[in-house]
Motif scaffolding. Structure first.
Motif, short mmCIF file in Angstrom:
data_model
loop_
_atom_site.label_atom_id
_atom_site.label_comp_id
_atom_site.label_asym_id
_atom_site.label_seq_id
_atom_site.Cartn_x
_atom_site.Cartn_y
_atom_site.Cartn_z
N LEU A 11 2.28 1.71 -3.52
CA LEU A 11 1.23 2.22 -4.40
C LEU A 11 0.95 3.69 -4.14
N ALA A 12 0.95 4.09 -2.86
CA ALA A 12 0.71 5.49 -2.52
C ALA A 12 1.84 6.39 -3.04
N MET A 13 3.06 5.85 -3.04
CA MET A 13 4.20 6.63 -3.52
C MET A 13 4.28 6.63 -5.04
N ASP A 14 3.56 5.69 -5.66
CA ASP A 14 3.54 5.57 -7.12
C ASP A 14 4.96 5.42 -7.69
N THR A 15 5.70 4.45 -7.10
CA THR A 15 7.06 4.20 -7.56
C THR A 15 7.40 2.72 -7.45
N TRP A 44 0.82 -1.21 0.00
CA TRP A 44 0.00 0.00 0.00
C TRP A 44 0.85 1.26 0.00
N ASP A 54 13.74 5.11 -3.95
CA ASP A 54 12.71 5.96 -3.34
C ASP A 54 12.27 5.42 -1.98
#
Length: 140
Positions: free
Chosen positions: A60-64, A57, A69
């Motif tokens: 996914l929230a960081m979109d990386t 999750w 990262d």
């Protein structure tokens, strides 16, 4: 039955520090093949447990998908409150069994909330399966 007989001590358990990065956490979980790992602070106090889902999750929230990262986020920032609640070393067998119904392992803490180890559901079942029926009736 005393839960100390079921306890895997902290020295034999994989755990993470709250200030470890997500990358370090993922690498340790992958190395050991675990799906969830206890998290403690540098003084040894139990903070919670992080699971594969927590990592997913957050990624996914960081979109990386870049592991670099993940070095900038600490484990303690991703912990979900209330997951894998610990039990005190003095917990009754009945309470331990209730926790084992919902968790694969149960973190065990002392009176100061210091993580001292864990009890696995597998160990509980293994130990209970070796008990005589009359002993089991007394336990549960």
């Amino acid at each position: 039955m005393n839960i100390a007989f079921l306890l895997q001590p902290k020295q034999r358990v994989a755990y993470l520090y709250g200030d470890n990065s997500l990358r370090q956490g993922l690498e340790k979980m992958r190395h050991h093949g675990y799906t969830a790992v206890p998290v403690i602070d540098r003084e040894g106090c139990y903070l919670g447990t992080i699971s594969e889902g927590d990592f997913l999750w957050q990624i996914l929230a960081m979109d990386t998908l870049d592991m670099k990262d993940l070095e900038h986020v600490q484990i303690q920032d991703v912990l979900q409150p209330g997951s894998y609640p610990p039990v005190p070393i003095t917990v009754s067998v009945e309470e331990l069994l209730n926790s084992a119904m919902n968790q694969n392992f149960i973190p065990v803490v002392d009176d100061y909330n210091s993580f001292i180890g864990l009890v696995t559901r597998r160990e509980i079942i293994s130990r209970l399966s070796n008990q005589k029926p009359e002993t089991l009736r007394r336990i549960v």
